[in-house]
Structures are given as structure tokens and as C-alpha cells.
Design an enzyme around this catalytic site. Structure first.
Site, PDB file in Angstrom:
ATOM      1  N   GLN A  77     -36.610 -87.431 -20.379  1.00 13.39           N
ATOM      2  CA  GLN A  77     -36.689 -86.165 -19.630  1.00 13.39           C
ATOM      3  C   GLN A  77     -36.540 -86.473 -18.142  1.00 13.39           C
ATOM      4  O   GLN A  77     -36.920 -87.553 -17.687  1.00 13.39           O
ATOM      5  CB  GLN A  77     -38.007 -85.418 -19.922  1.00 13.39           C
ATOM      6  N   SER A 106     -48.221 -90.022  -9.114  1.00 19.76           N
ATOM      7  CA  SER A 106     -49.527 -90.636  -8.822  1.00 19.76           C
ATOM      8  C   SER A 106     -49.990 -91.468 -10.017  1.00 19.76           C
ATOM      9  O   SER A 106     -50.525 -92.576  -9.837  1.00 19.76           O
ATOM     10  CB  SER A 106     -50.552 -89.574  -8.433  1.00 19.76           C
ATOM     11  N   TYR A 136     -49.822 -71.209 -16.185  1.00 17.97           N
ATOM     12  CA  TYR A 136     -49.235 -71.556 -14.879  1.00 17.97           C
ATOM     13  C   TYR A 136     -47.888 -70.860 -14.697  1.00 17.97           C
ATOM     14  O   TYR A 136     -47.677 -70.158 -13.711  1.00 17.97           O
ATOM     15  CB  TYR A 136     -49.076 -73.075 -14.811  1.00 17.97           C
TER      16      TYR A 136
HETATM   17  P1  NAD Z   1     -53.176 -79.278  -5.398  1.00 19.24           P
HETATM   18  O1  NAD Z   1     -53.855 -79.140  -6.707  1.00 19.24           O
HETATM   19  O2  NAD Z   1     -53.291 -80.569  -4.665  1.00 19.24           O
HETATM   20  O3  NAD Z   1     -53.615 -78.124  -4.392  1.00 19.24           O
HETATM   21  C1  NAD Z   1     -54.027 -76.847  -4.802  1.00 19.24           C
HETATM   22  C2  NAD Z   1     -55.160 -76.410  -3.896  1.00 19.24           C
HETATM   23  O4  NAD Z   1     -55.570 -75.084  -4.272  1.00 19.24           O
HETATM   24  C3  NAD Z   1     -56.397 -77.293  -4.041  1.00 19.24           C
HETATM   25  O5  NAD Z   1     -56.895 -77.610  -2.774  1.00 19.24           O
HETATM   26  C4  NAD Z   1     -57.378 -76.430  -4.842  1.00 19.24           C
HETATM   27  O6  NAD Z   1     -58.721 -76.763  -4.623  1.00 19.24           O
HETATM   28  C5  NAD Z   1     -56.992 -75.051  -4.364  1.00 19.24           C
HETATM   29  N1  NAD Z   1     -57.358 -73.971  -5.275  1.00 19.24           N
HETATM   30  C6  NAD Z   1     -57.149 -73.903  -6.610  1.00 19.24           C
HETATM   31  N2  NAD Z   1     -57.615 -72.732  -7.106  1.00 19.24           N
HETATM   32  C7  NAD Z   1     -58.112 -72.049  -6.037  1.00 19.24           C
HETATM   33  C8  NAD Z   1     -58.733 -70.775  -5.900  1.00 19.24           C
HETATM   34  N3  NAD Z   1     -58.933 -69.969  -6.953  1.00 19.24           N
HETATM   35  N4  NAD Z   1     -59.129 -70.389  -4.658  1.00 19.24           N
HETATM   36  C9  NAD Z   1     -58.942 -71.201  -3.591  1.00 19.24           C
HETATM   37  N5  NAD Z   1     -58.366 -72.405  -3.662  1.00 19.24           N
HETATM   38  C10 NAD Z   1     -57.952 -72.816  -4.889  1.00 19.24           C
HETATM   39  O7  NAD Z   1     -51.624 -78.928  -5.660  1.00 19.24           O
HETATM   40  P2  NAD Z   1     -50.370 -78.977  -4.680  1.00 19.24           P
HETATM   41  O8  NAD Z   1     -49.383 -79.900  -5.241  1.00 19.24           O
HETATM   42  O9  NAD Z   1     -50.812 -79.130  -3.277  1.00 19.24           O
HETATM   43  O10 NAD Z   1     -49.792 -77.506  -4.888  1.00 19.24           O
HETATM   44  C11 NAD Z   1     -49.970 -76.483  -3.912  1.00 19.24           C
HETATM   45  C12 NAD Z   1     -49.191 -75.252  -4.329  1.00 19.24           C
HETATM   46  O11 NAD Z   1     -47.802 -75.565  -4.462  1.00 19.24           O
HETATM   47  C13 NAD Z   1     -49.642 -74.672  -5.679  1.00 19.24           C
HETATM   48  O12 NAD Z   1     -49.613 -73.274  -5.604  1.00 19.24           O
HETATM   49  C14 NAD Z   1     -48.587 -75.176  -6.631  1.00 19.24           C
HETATM   50  O13 NAD Z   1     -48.423 -74.312  -7.720  1.00 19.24           O
HETATM   51  C15 NAD Z   1     -47.348 -75.200  -5.752  1.00 19.24           C
HETATM   52  N6  NAD Z   1     -46.352 -76.170  -6.248  1.00 19.24           N
HETATM   53  C16 NAD Z   1     -46.514 -77.515  -6.063  1.00 19.24           C
HETATM   54  C17 NAD Z   1     -45.571 -78.393  -6.555  1.00 19.24           C
HETATM   55  C18 NAD Z   1     -45.667 -79.885  -6.347  1.00 19.24           C
HETATM   56  O14 NAD Z   1     -44.834 -80.621  -6.871  1.00 19.24           O
HETATM   57  N7  NAD Z   1     -46.606 -80.406  -5.601  1.00 19.24           N
HETATM   58  C19 NAD Z   1     -44.456 -77.913  -7.251  1.00 19.24           C
HETATM   59  C20 NAD Z   1     -44.352 -76.541  -7.455  1.00 19.24           C
HETATM   60  C21 NAD Z   1     -45.290 -75.671  -6.925  1.00 19.24           C
HETATM   61  N1  UDP Z   2     -45.292 -87.764 -17.403  1.00 24.32           N
HETATM   62  C1  UDP Z   2     -45.306 -89.044 -17.980  1.00 24.32           C
HETATM   63  N2  UDP Z   2     -46.423 -89.812 -17.802  1.00 24.32           N
HETATM   64  C2  UDP Z   2     -47.493 -89.410 -17.082  1.00 24.32           C
HETATM   65  C3  UDP Z   2     -47.476 -88.124 -16.491  1.00 24.32           C
HETATM   66  C4  UDP Z   2     -46.359 -87.327 -16.683  1.00 24.32           C
HETATM   67  O1  UDP Z   2     -44.346 -89.458 -18.633  1.00 24.32           O
HETATM   68  O2  UDP Z   2     -48.459 -90.190 -16.971  1.00 24.32           O
HETATM   69  C5  UDP Z   2     -44.089 -86.940 -17.574  1.00 24.32           C
HETATM   70  C6  UDP Z   2     -44.358 -85.523 -18.059  1.00 24.32           C
HETATM   71  O3  UDP Z   2     -44.396 -85.478 -19.476  1.00 24.32           O
HETATM   72  C7  UDP Z   2     -43.164 -84.779 -17.480  1.00 24.32           C
HETATM   73  C8  UDP Z   2     -42.854 -85.526 -16.181  1.00 24.32           C
HETATM   74  O4  UDP Z   2     -43.484 -86.807 -16.307  1.00 24.32           O
HETATM   75  O5  UDP Z   2     -42.053 -84.883 -18.339  1.00 24.32           O
HETATM   76  C9  UDP Z   2     -43.380 -84.827 -14.941  1.00 24.32           C
HETATM   77  O6  UDP Z   2     -44.737 -84.530 -15.156  1.00 24.32           O
HETATM   78  P1  UDP Z   2     -45.685 -83.898 -14.044  1.00 24.32           P
HETATM   79  O7  UDP Z   2     -46.973 -83.584 -14.694  1.00 24.32           O
HETATM   80  O8  UDP Z   2     -45.680 -84.756 -12.838  1.00 24.32           O
HETATM   81  O9  UDP Z   2     -44.919 -82.558 -13.591  1.00 24.32           O
HETATM   82  P2  UDP Z   2     -44.235 -81.342 -14.387  1.00 24.32           P
HETATM   83  O10 UDP Z   2     -44.208 -81.636 -15.861  1.00 24.32           O
HETATM   84  O11 UDP Z   2     -45.085 -80.171 -14.064  1.00 24.32           O
HETATM   85  O12 UDP Z   2     -42.879 -81.294 -13.821  1.00 24.32           O
END
Ligand code: NAD
Ligand code: UDP
Ligand code: UDP
Length: 313
Positions: free
Chosen positions: A211, A191, A147
Site C-alpha cells: 500500500q 513515528s 474519522y
Molecule cells: P494530533 O493528534 O497530534 O493533534 C490533534 C490535536 O487536537 C491534539 O492536540 C488533541 O489533543 C486535540 N483534540 C482532539 N480532540 C479535541 C477536542 N474535542 N477538543 C479540543 N482539542 C482536541 O494530530 P495532527 O496530526 O496534529 O492533526 C491535526 C489536524 O489535522 C486534525 O484535525 C487532523 O484530522 C488533520 N490532519 C492531519 C494529517 C496528518 O497527516 N498529520 C492528515 C490529515 C488531516
Molecule cells: N502502517 C504500517 N505499520 C505501522 C503503522 C501503519 O504498516 O506500524 C501502515 C498502515 O496500515 C497504512 C499506512 O502505514 O497503510 C499509513 O498509516 P498511518 O496510520 O500513518 O496513516 P493513514 O492510514 O491514516 O494514512
């Protein structure tokens, strides 16, 4: 001749993508949502499917796509560690091949293109809070690398297409965002904790919960996306988008318990490898360039999110 802007949203059936599609449809754009439904669902966009300015297409961005559009939001990529580590090779392909295909599409059509990058490009940061000028501290061979490095390579591609082919790019580095339409089994911390609290299950704290993360509510984030896309061509980013209010994971668990009135106990599970110790955006650039800053604080955002998940039980 087309009258309204034609906008492609990849990953449009996911959490952030579905909110973005809704906002674009509401403001009258002609929206094409492309998604392979790996983590996204049709339920997220069910309210849009009967709108004349919305179209849904099953498509995997690792394959070429030939459509005519004016703007592209490239969001396709699983975002939860559980999901992006499920098939790590596909995750890197989605970020890298997906970026190449969408950039190729933007090059051919002249479309403006937005990339959903991430705070994960900073890895386990040694500078706190993180400004855009920080190059990061990323393990290139660990379990999160598919990622982190995939997104870093996508940023490289965006900037090379900009320099080499003059593409109009907008790169956002998104920090942890939460809200309604997250998948209940998404695996991310907000979630997980809310679902566990509502069901009376144990709340799974990974490690000792010291963290930290900084949590942004989805509506604020989408305001930031739209503002960045509307900036002058000279603004390319990368721009941090997130809420600088930082909480430990233990503090988050306590807030969720208080807001749900749950009797759930806290349990400590092992900390996943390379889990960043702290994360907080420096949003000075977003404030200066976009006039944007988040307005919804954690308690208020958690209440709406808890309300959404309670209706799913
Ligand atoms: P999500 O998993 O809910 O959404 C991702 C979407 O992309 C899904 O609908 C999935 O089916 C689709 N997808 C995955 N692989 C695909 C492919 N090969 N072709 C077409 N569709 C594909 O995640 P999200 O939280 O909505 O994240 C959306 C974007 O924002 C991602 O690129 C993620 O890296 C970025 N992002 C999100 C967060 C966050 O906190 N939500 C933080 C940093 C970056
Ligand atoms: N985390 C946790 N319990 C859970 C899921 C996540 O303690 O059930 C922690 C995880 O180890 C991380 C933080 O919460 O330190 C945020 O995790 P998340 O997967 O939401 O996002 P990211 O690590 O990508 O920031
Ligand atoms: N591409 C696409 N849609 C288009 C144009 C290009 O999906 O409308 C893809 C195609 O797979 C191509 C990639 O984008 O390989 C990169 O395009 P570019 O023009 O940069 O390179 P080339 O076509 O020379 O490989």
C-alpha cells in the site's frame, strides 16, 4: 481596538497545531491555543508559553466557546487511526459538534475560518492521484468511518455556513504529514517506524507493505496553511495539501532502516480494516491558487524527524 490579528488554533497542542502556533507567534499574531490534551501535550508548545502573544486554554471543542477572534484554524481532532478509533463516538462529536461550535463562533465574530480536512474524505480511492473534484469511496459503517465521515460532515457544514450565512471559509484536505513533534506513541507509520528502528525493535509492516502513501514534511504543510488562509475571500477550497511523491510502506521502512543504520527486522502484521491501498494528492489547485508546492523531500524530512526522535530516547 486591537493592533494585531487575534487567531484561535483549536488542537494547537498537537503535532500540526503546535507548528502552526509557533509560526503565528513568530509573525506577531495574538494566538489563542485551545486543546483538550487528548493527543496533544503541553511539551509541544512549552517554548511559547512565556511569549506575550501566546495564550493556552484547556477546552474541548464539542462545547461552545465564546471568545473574540479574527481568524480560526480548526485542527482539533485525533488524526492517528489508533487514537481516533479509541473513542469513535467522541471522534465524530469532535469533528461535527466541534465544527458547528467553531462555525457558530465565526458567524458571531465575522472571523475567517480554516478547516483541517483530510485525504481520508477520498476513502480507499478509485481515482489516482486524487483531485478535489473526486467525491471519494468511503465505507460509512467501518472502523475508520468515525474519522472519514466526521470530516466529510464537517466539510458539508463549512460549505453550508458559507452558502447560508456568508462565512469566509478555507478548507484544506491534508495528506499524510510527518515531522518533529509527532508523538512517539502516536501510532502513525512514520513515528512507529522511526521509533522501532531507533530502539532496534521489529518494524511492523501492516499487510504486505504494497500500500502507498505520499508523505509531506510539516514545514511545507504549514506554509500551505498560511498561504490558503491569506487567499482572496472567493477561495474556499477544498484544496489538497500534500507532497505528491508516493512511496509504498515497504519502501518507507527500507528508507528508515537505511537512514538510522538500524538492524531491525521487518515483520508483517495484519492489515487494519478499510486501510486505503493508495493515496497521492493532485496538487494542481494548490499550485494555481496559492503558488504553493512542497520543497522538502522524504529523505531530508526523515533525517530531521529521526534527529528529533533520537533526542527523545
Ligand atoms: P494530533 O493528534 O497530534 O493533534 C490533534 C490535536 O487536537 C491534539 O492536540 C488533541 O489533543 C486535540 N483534540 C482532539 N480532540 C479535541 C477536542 N474535542 N477538543 C479540543 N482539542 C482536541 O494530530 P495532527 O496530526 O496534529 O492533526 C491535526 C489536524 O489535522 C486534525 O484535525 C487532523 O484530522 C488533520 N490532519 C492531519 C494529517 C496528518 O497527516 N498529520 C492528515 C490529515 C488531516
Ligand atoms: N502502517 C504500517 N505499520 C505501522 C503503522 C501503519 O504498516 O506500524 C501502515 C498502515 O496500515 C497504512 C499506512 O502505514 O497503510 C499509513 O498509516 P498511518 O496510520 O500513518 O496513516 P493513514 O492510514 O491514516 O494514512
Ligand atoms: N457558538 C459558540 N461560540 C459563539 C457562537 C456560537 O461556541 O461565539 C456555538 C453555539 O454552541 C451554537 C453553535 O455555535 O449552538 C452554532 O451557532 P449558530 O449561530 O450557527 O446556531 P445557533 O446558535 O442558532 O444554534
Amino acid at each position: 481596538m486591537h493592533l494585531r490579528k487575534r487567531v484561535l488554533v483549536t488542537g494547537g497542542a498537537g503535532f500540526l497545531g503546535s507548528h502552526l502556533c509557533q509560526r503565528l507567534v513568530e509573525r506577531g499574531d495574538d494566538v489563542l491555543c485551545a486543546d483538550n490534551f487528548f493527543t496533544g501535550t503541553k511539551d509541544n508548545i512549552i517554548d511559547l508559553t512565556d511569549k506575550p502573544n501566546f495564550e493556552l486554554m484547556r477546552h474541548d471543542v464539542t462545547f461552545p466557546l465564546y471568545v473574540e477572534v479574527d481568524e480560526i484554524y480548526n485542527l482539533a481532532c485525533p488524526a492517528s487511526p489508533v487514537h481516533y478509533q479509541h473513542d469513535p463516538v467522541q471522534t465524530t462529536k469532535t469533528s461535527v459538534h466541534g465544527a458547528i461550535n467553531m462555525l457558530g463562533l465565526a458567524k458571531r465574530t465575522g472571523a475567517k475560518i480554516f478547516q483541517a480536512s483530510t485525504s481520508e474524505v477520498y476513502g480507499d480511492p478509485q481515482i489516482h492521484p486524487q483531485p478535489e473534484s473526486y467525491w471519494g469511496h468511503v465505507n460509512p459503517v467501518g472502523e475508520r468511518s468515525c474519522y472519514d465521515e466526521g470530516k466529510r460532515c464537517a466539510e458539508t457544514l463549512f460549505f453550508d455556513y458559507h452558502r447560508q450565512h456568508g462565512l469566509n471559509i478555507k478548507v484544506a484536505r491534508i495528506f499524510n504529514t510527518y515531522g518533529p513533534k509527532m508523538h512517539p506513541n502516536d501510532g502513525r507509520v512514520v513515528s512507529n517506524f522511526i521509533m522501532q528502528a531507533l530502539r532496534g525493535d521489529a518494524i511492523t509492516i501492516f499487510g504486505d507493505g504494497d500500500q502507498s502513501r505520499s508523505f509531506c514534511y510539516v514545514d511545507d504543510l504549514i506554509d500551505g496553511f498560511l498561504a490558503l488562509m491569506d487567499t482572496d475571500d472567493a477561495v474556499t477550497g477544498p484544496v489538497n495539501l500534500g507532497n505528491p511523491n508516493e512511496f509504498t510502506i515497504l519502501e518507507l521502512a527500507e528508507k528508515v532502516i537505511a537512514l538510522t543504520g538500524s538492524k531491525s527486522e521487518l515483520v508483517n502484521n495484519p492489515l487494519p480494516s478499510d486501510d486505503p491501498l493508495q493515496r497521492q494528492p493532485n496538487i494542481d489547485a494548490a499550485k494555481a491558487l496559492l503558488g504553493w508546492e512542497p520543497g522538502i523531500q522524504l529523505e531530508e524530512g526523515l533525517k530531521s524527524t529521526i534527529d528529533y526522535f533520537s533526542r527523545m530516547l
